[in-house]
Design a protein around this motif. Structure first.
Motif, PDB file in Angstrom:
ATOM      1  N   ILE A   1       1.011   6.750  -6.919  1.00  0.00           N
ATOM      2  CA  ILE A   1      -0.078   7.687  -7.184  1.00  0.00           C
ATOM      3  C   ILE A   1       0.406   9.127  -7.011  1.00  0.00           C
ATOM      4  CG2 ILE A   1      -2.302   8.524  -6.310  1.00  0.00           C
ATOM      5  CD1 ILE A   1      -2.978   5.559  -5.748  1.00  0.00           C
ATOM      6  N   LEU A   2       1.174   9.381  -5.961  1.00  0.00           N
ATOM      7  CA  LEU A   2       1.698  10.738  -5.748  1.00  0.00           C
ATOM      8  C   LEU A   2       2.675  11.150  -6.845  1.00  0.00           C
ATOM      9  CD1 LEU A   2       2.252  10.723  -1.882  1.00  0.00           C
ATOM     10  CD2 LEU A   2       0.463  11.918  -3.176  1.00  0.00           C
TER      11      LEU A   2
ATOM     12  N   PHE B   1       1.940   1.820  -3.507  1.00  0.00           N
ATOM     13  CA  PHE B   1       0.795   2.295  -4.279  1.00  0.00           C
ATOM     14  C   PHE B   1       0.607   3.789  -4.097  1.00  0.00           C
ATOM     15  CE2 PHE B   1      -2.746  -0.921  -5.470  1.00  0.00           C
ATOM     16  CZ  PHE B   1      -2.132  -1.123  -6.689  1.00  0.00           C
ATOM     17  N   ILE B   2       0.659   4.235  -2.857  1.00  0.00           N
ATOM     18  CA  ILE B   2       0.490   5.669  -2.554  1.00  0.00           C
ATOM     19  C   ILE B   2       1.619   6.465  -3.194  1.00  0.00           C
ATOM     20  CG2 ILE B   2       0.537   7.350  -0.692  1.00  0.00           C
ATOM     21  CD1 ILE B   2      -0.960   5.249   1.021  1.00  0.00           C
ATOM     22  N   MET B   3       2.843   5.955  -3.101  1.00  0.00           N
ATOM     23  CA  MET B   3       3.981   6.655  -3.712  1.00  0.00           C
ATOM     24  C   MET B   3       3.808   6.779  -5.227  1.00  0.00           C
ATOM     25  SD  MET B   3       5.995   7.731  -1.404  1.00  0.00           S
ATOM     26  CE  MET B   3       7.389   8.173  -2.402  1.00  0.00           C
TER      27      MET B   3
ATOM     28  N   PRO C   1       0.812  -1.222   0.000  1.00  0.00           N
ATOM     29  CA  PRO C   1       0.000   0.000   0.000  1.00  0.00           C
ATOM     30  C   PRO C   1       0.845   1.273   0.000  1.00  0.00           C
ATOM     31  CG  PRO C   1      -0.803  -1.515   1.664  1.00  0.00           C
ATOM     32  CD  PRO C   1       0.468  -2.073   1.135  1.00  0.00           C
ATOM     33  N   LEU C   2       1.985   1.247   0.683  1.00  0.00           N
ATOM     34  CA  LEU C   2       2.853   2.420   0.687  1.00  0.00           C
ATOM     35  C   LEU C   2       3.407   2.710  -0.703  1.00  0.00           C
ATOM     36  CD1 LEU C   2       4.816   1.721   3.982  1.00  0.00           C
ATOM     37  CD2 LEU C   2       2.931   3.315   3.633  1.00  0.00           C
TER      38      LEU C   2
END
Length: 71
Positions: free
Chosen positions: A66-67, A62-64, A59-60
């Motif tokens: 996306i950012l 994924f967030i990276m 998940p981390l």
């Protein structure tokens, strides 16, 4: 506020406080301690100790991603 609560954890708190506020040597030793704890967990529990950190990192990442793609 949160840092004072985390720093009050008996063993982990003072090591984390030293890593954040201490010298470069304290930072390196903190990372080495985390690595040694992970290796000890691998020796004790085997394959799940390798897989669980990878699954929590998904998940981390994924967030990276996306950012990064948002600009």
């Amino acid at each position: 506020m949160l840092s004072t609560i985390i720093y009050r954890v008996p063993v982990f708190g003072w090591m984390l406080k030293e890593a954040v506020q201490g010298s470069a040597t304290a930072k390196v030793l903190f990372i080495l301690n985390l690595l040694m704890v992970w290796i000890l967990a691998i020796v004790t529990f085997g394959y799940p100790a390798i897989i669980i950190p990878a699954l929590t990192a998904v998940p981390l990442m994924f967030i990276m991603l996306i950012l990064i793609t948002m600009g």
